[in-house]
Design a protein around this motif. Structure first.
Motif, PDB file in Angstrom:
ATOM      1  N   LYS A 145     -14.437  19.100  -7.293  1.00 37.82           N
ATOM      2  CA  LYS A 145     -14.623  18.633  -8.715  1.00 37.82           C
ATOM      3  C   LYS A 145     -15.431  19.585  -9.479  1.00 37.82           C
ATOM      4  O   LYS A 145     -16.634  19.907  -8.892  1.00 37.82           O
ATOM      5  N   VAL A 146     -14.995  20.113 -10.567  1.00 38.74           N
ATOM      6  CA  VAL A 146     -15.889  21.005 -11.463  1.00 38.74           C
ATOM      7  C   VAL A 146     -16.377  20.135 -12.647  1.00 38.74           C
ATOM      8  O   VAL A 146     -15.334  19.515 -13.306  1.00 38.74           O
TER       9      VAL A 146
ATOM     10  N   VAL B 160     -13.183  30.716 -10.267  1.00 40.89           N
ATOM     11  CA  VAL B 160     -13.547  31.343  -8.888  1.00 40.89           C
ATOM     12  C   VAL B 160     -13.169  30.487  -7.649  1.00 40.89           C
ATOM     13  O   VAL B 160     -12.682  30.832  -6.709  1.00 40.89           O
ATOM     14  N   ILE B 161     -13.351  29.022  -8.101  1.00 37.39           N
ATOM     15  CA  ILE B 161     -13.043  28.037  -7.054  1.00 37.39           C
ATOM     16  C   ILE B 161     -11.523  28.309  -6.599  1.00 37.39           C
ATOM     17  O   ILE B 161     -10.985  28.347  -5.385  1.00 37.39           O
TER      18      ILE B 161
ATOM     19  N   LYS C  43      -7.703  19.712  -3.558  1.00 34.32           N
ATOM     20  CA  LYS C  43      -7.329  19.292  -5.019  1.00 34.32           C
ATOM     21  C   LYS C  43      -8.368  19.649  -5.730  1.00 34.32           C
ATOM     22  O   LYS C  43      -9.615  19.200  -5.433  1.00 34.32           O
ATOM     23  N   ILE C  44      -8.030  20.319  -6.903  1.00 37.23           N
ATOM     24  CA  ILE C  44      -9.416  20.768  -7.740  1.00 37.23           C
ATOM     25  C   ILE C  44      -9.216  19.820  -8.986  1.00 37.23           C
ATOM     26  O   ILE C  44      -8.069  19.822  -9.691  1.00 37.23           O
ATOM     27  N   GLU C  45     -10.172  19.346  -9.611  1.00 38.82           N
ATOM     28  CA  GLU C  45     -10.000  18.226 -10.485  1.00 38.82           C
ATOM     29  C   GLU C  45     -11.294  18.776 -11.510  1.00 38.82           C
ATOM     30  O   GLU C  45     -12.146  19.223 -11.130  1.00 38.82           O
ATOM     31  N   LYS C  46     -11.022  18.692 -12.846  1.00 45.60           N
ATOM     32  CA  LYS C  46     -12.019  19.112 -13.906  1.00 45.60           C
ATOM     33  C   LYS C  46     -12.395  17.806 -14.513  1.00 45.60           C
ATOM     34  O   LYS C  46     -11.633  16.723 -14.673  1.00 45.60           O
ATOM     35  N   VAL C  47     -13.854  17.680 -14.347  1.00 49.10           N
ATOM     36  CA  VAL C  47     -14.490  16.475 -14.918  1.00 49.10           C
ATOM     37  C   VAL C  47     -15.235  16.798 -16.244  1.00 49.10           C
ATOM     38  O   VAL C  47     -16.091  17.489 -16.014  1.00 49.10           O
ATOM     39  N   THR C  48     -14.610  16.352 -17.475  1.00 46.61           N
ATOM     40  CA  THR C  48     -15.262  16.707 -18.517  1.00 46.61           C
ATOM     41  C   THR C  48     -15.991  15.513 -19.324  1.00 46.61           C
ATOM     42  O   THR C  48     -16.760  16.002 -20.304  1.00 46.61           O
ATOM     43  N   ASP C  49     -15.828  14.527 -18.990  1.00 49.39           N
ATOM     44  CA  ASP C  49     -16.314  13.374 -19.575  1.00 49.39           C
ATOM     45  C   ASP C  49     -17.897  13.325 -19.360  1.00 49.39           C
ATOM     46  O   ASP C  49     -18.338  13.232 -18.221  1.00 49.39           O
TER      47      ASP C  49
ATOM     48  N   ILE D  88     -18.020  18.655  -4.115  1.00 47.02           N
ATOM     49  CA  ILE D  88     -17.071  18.604  -2.851  1.00 47.02           C
ATOM     50  C   ILE D  88     -16.986  17.353  -2.108  1.00 47.02           C
ATOM     51  O   ILE D  88     -18.196  16.928  -1.791  1.00 47.02           O
ATOM     52  N   ASN D  89     -16.128  16.609  -2.092  1.00 43.44           N
ATOM     53  CA  ASN D  89     -15.573  15.342  -1.132  1.00 43.44           C
ATOM     54  C   ASN D  89     -16.972  14.338  -1.698  1.00 43.44           C
ATOM     55  O   ASN D  89     -17.578  13.944  -0.919  1.00 43.44           O
TER      56      ASN D  89
END
Length: 91
Positions: free
Chosen positions: A5-6, A20-21, A33-39, A56-57
């Motif tokens: 997660k970013v 980069v990731i 699985k790459i997820e964006k967390v913006t909240d 990560i995990n």
């Protein structure tokens, strides 16, 4: 599979971190699985006050700046859970 997660609100540094990731995951052929967390409330739930951050995990492993390719490679290689040697004991 690693869940990466970013954490970030969408600033240029957060976008760069995700790039980069993604580059490293593709280079190393890692199943992730790459997820964006913006909240902001979700980000604060990780006790992160400085973004971008990488989780990560469900473990915060990096925060406060855009990581280099080498830093991300080290993070992904040093995460024992879900590595090829973890086998069926993967979290």
């Amino acid at each position: 599979m690693k869940i990466i997660k970013v954490l970030g609100t969408g600033c240029p540094s957060c976008v760069s971190t995700e790039k980069v990731i993604t580059e490293v995951v593709n280079q190393l052929n890692i199943e992730a699985k790459i997820e964006k967390v913006t909240d902001i409330m979700e980000i604060m739930a990780y006790d992160v006050m400085s973004t971008p951050a990488i989780v990560i995990n469900e473990v915060v492993v990096f925060k406060g700046k855009v990581p280099s390719v080498d830093e991300v490679k080290a993070l992904l290689n040093d995460t024992p859970c879900c590595s090829s040697s973890a086998g069926s004991s993967c979290c």
